[in-house]
Design a protein around this motif. Structure first.
Motif, PDB file in Angstrom:
ATOM      1  N   ILE A  25      26.871  32.232  85.663  1.00  0.00           N
ATOM      2  CA  ILE A  25      27.712  33.394  85.327  1.00  0.00           C
ATOM      3  C   ILE A  25      29.185  33.138  85.661  1.00  0.00           C
ATOM      4  N   VAL A  26      29.437  32.359  86.716  1.00  0.00           N
ATOM      5  CA  VAL A  26      30.835  32.020  87.024  1.00  0.00           C
ATOM      6  C   VAL A  26      31.398  31.107  85.930  1.00  0.00           C
ATOM      7  N   ALA A  30      32.526  35.186  84.867  1.00  0.00           N
ATOM      8  CA  ALA A  30      32.474  36.233  85.897  1.00  0.00           C
ATOM      9  C   ALA A  30      33.367  35.836  87.063  1.00  0.00           C
ATOM     10  N   LYS A  31      34.136  36.792  87.575  1.00  0.00           N
ATOM     11  CA  LYS A  31      35.077  36.480  88.661  1.00  0.00           C
ATOM     12  C   LYS A  31      34.484  36.781  90.037  1.00  0.00           C
ATOM     13  N   GLY A  32      33.259  37.253  90.066  1.00  0.00           N
ATOM     14  CA  GLY A  32      32.593  37.549  91.321  1.00  0.00           C
ATOM     15  C   GLY A  32      31.199  38.042  90.995  1.00  0.00           C
ATOM     16  N   TYR A  33      30.402  38.220  92.030  1.00  0.00           N
ATOM     17  CA  TYR A  33      29.044  38.725  91.812  1.00  0.00           C
ATOM     18  C   TYR A  33      28.496  39.272  93.118  1.00  0.00           C
ATOM     19  N   ASN A  55      12.358  38.107  94.539  1.00  0.00           N
ATOM     20  CA  ASN A  55      13.321  37.988  93.451  1.00  0.00           C
ATOM     21  C   ASN A  55      14.725  38.207  93.973  1.00  0.00           C
ATOM     22  N   ILE A  56      15.672  37.901  93.133  1.00  0.00           N
ATOM     23  CA  ILE A  56      17.042  38.328  93.394  1.00  0.00           C
ATOM     24  C   ILE A  56      17.497  39.224  92.261  1.00  0.00           C
ATOM     25  N   LYS A  57      18.407  40.108  92.629  1.00  0.00           N
ATOM     26  CA  LYS A  57      19.094  40.953  91.653  1.00  0.00           C
ATOM     27  C   LYS A  57      20.561  40.544  91.723  1.00  0.00           C
ATOM     28  N   LEU A  58      21.035  39.997  90.645  1.00  0.00           N
ATOM     29  CA  LEU A  58      22.396  39.454  90.571  1.00  0.00           C
ATOM     30  C   LEU A  58      23.211  40.363  89.668  1.00  0.00           C
ATOM     31  N   GLU A  59      24.318  40.871  90.185  1.00  0.00           N
ATOM     32  CA  GLU A  59      25.136  41.805  89.410  1.00  0.00           C
ATOM     33  C   GLU A  59      26.575  41.317  89.325  1.00  0.00           C
ATOM     34  N   ALA A  60      27.196  41.542  88.171  1.00  0.00           N
ATOM     35  CA  ALA A  60      28.605  41.177  88.021  1.00  0.00           C
ATOM     36  C   ALA A  60      29.278  42.176  87.093  1.00  0.00           C
ATOM     37  N   ILE A  61      30.542  42.431  87.367  1.00  0.00           N
ATOM     38  CA  ILE A  61      31.349  43.282  86.495  1.00  0.00           C
ATOM     39  C   ILE A  61      32.207  42.377  85.626  1.00  0.00           C
ATOM     40  N   ASP A  97      41.714  44.856  86.374  1.00  0.00           N
ATOM     41  CA  ASP A  97      42.355  43.550  86.130  1.00  0.00           C
ATOM     42  C   ASP A  97      41.794  42.460  87.033  1.00  0.00           C
ATOM     43  N   LYS A  98      41.175  42.842  88.116  1.00  0.00           N
ATOM     44  CA  LYS A  98      40.609  41.829  89.008  1.00  0.00           C
ATOM     45  C   LYS A  98      39.356  41.182  88.459  1.00  0.00           C
ATOM     46  N   TYR A  99      38.678  41.882  87.538  1.00  0.00           N
ATOM     47  CA  TYR A  99      37.362  41.403  87.109  1.00  0.00           C
ATOM     48  C   TYR A  99      37.332  40.936  85.663  1.00  0.00           C
ATOM     49  N   LEU A 100      38.284  41.415  84.855  1.00  0.00           N
ATOM     50  CA  LEU A 100      38.099  41.347  83.394  1.00  0.00           C
ATOM     51  C   LEU A 100      38.977  40.286  82.746  1.00  0.00           C
TER      52      LEU A 100
END
Lengths: 100, 100, 100
Positions: A25-26, A30-33, A55-61, A97-100
């Motif tokens: 995802i990076v 993706a700038k973070g997760y 499991n893991i749940k991985l989330e990113a904006i 602006d930090k994520y997009l």
């Protein structure tokens, strides 16, 4: 409060895929997760006693373009052989602006 | 089933802010909250080995007015010096009168 | 990427209800679920020191019909005597045929 429309993408997968999926995802933008530990049961025809696991749940904006790249890559790479769930939601984020 | 429109507000932050942030959201009008342990990596230019760490994910169901108050307070208090992520989603909740 | 509209239903409840609630949602038609450990504080007039405790967050991707069945069953069975929170969100899911 100025809010920006964004996509929250969630990937739920077996824990052994954690490193691969965060790198994926990076790489796709993706700038973070955020990662949360989870357990679950799915519909792959495996008995619950075997499948219920860690499991893991991985989330990113992300923005829609990055979301599409991640969805395509996850589908092509993992969907055939792994119990991976991926979905997106519309969110409003502060300091977009930090994520997009 | 009667459902009420509501806002799910999520705050992801360093664990040391747990007490401060829960007090802040209750003060601004949240009637309850849920906390999940998480880890993550962000985009503050810190190396992953240092930054990847223990976070909390704090969630509350509120109305738009309370959401705005929380968003403003979190932004003003924490955004300059902490790696805090805040976003909102539209949800439908059962027994909305309990939260809103 | 072909995405399907779906409902993400979330149930937050005391941990002792874990088995009952997972059985309930599968019985009502959920094809899988994810469980995360959580803690929280609610608005039932119980002192925080007693109530703050170990909860689970149970999530499932379902269609609207299954969501309605789960919401009705959870409300009728648990809302009077337990601190249960239930809400739904609209999501877009890859390979929706697996869940819906």
């Amino acid at each position: 409060m100025l809010m920006t429309d964004a996509i929250l993408i969630t990937i739920i997968a077996e824990r052994l895929l954690k490193k691969q999926l965060t790198e994926l995802i990076v790489e796709k933008g993706a700038k973070g997760y955020t990662i949360t530990d989870a357990s679950g049961e799915g519909s792959r025809g495996i008995r619950a006693s075997e499948f219920e696991g860690r499991n893991i749940k991985l989330e990113a904006i992300v923005n829609q373009e990055v979301a599409n790249k991640i969805l395509t890559a996850v589908s092509e790479t993992y969907f055939e052989n792994y119990a991976v769930i991926t979905y997106t939601e519309n969110v409003k984020v502060v300091r977009g602006d930090k994520y997009l």
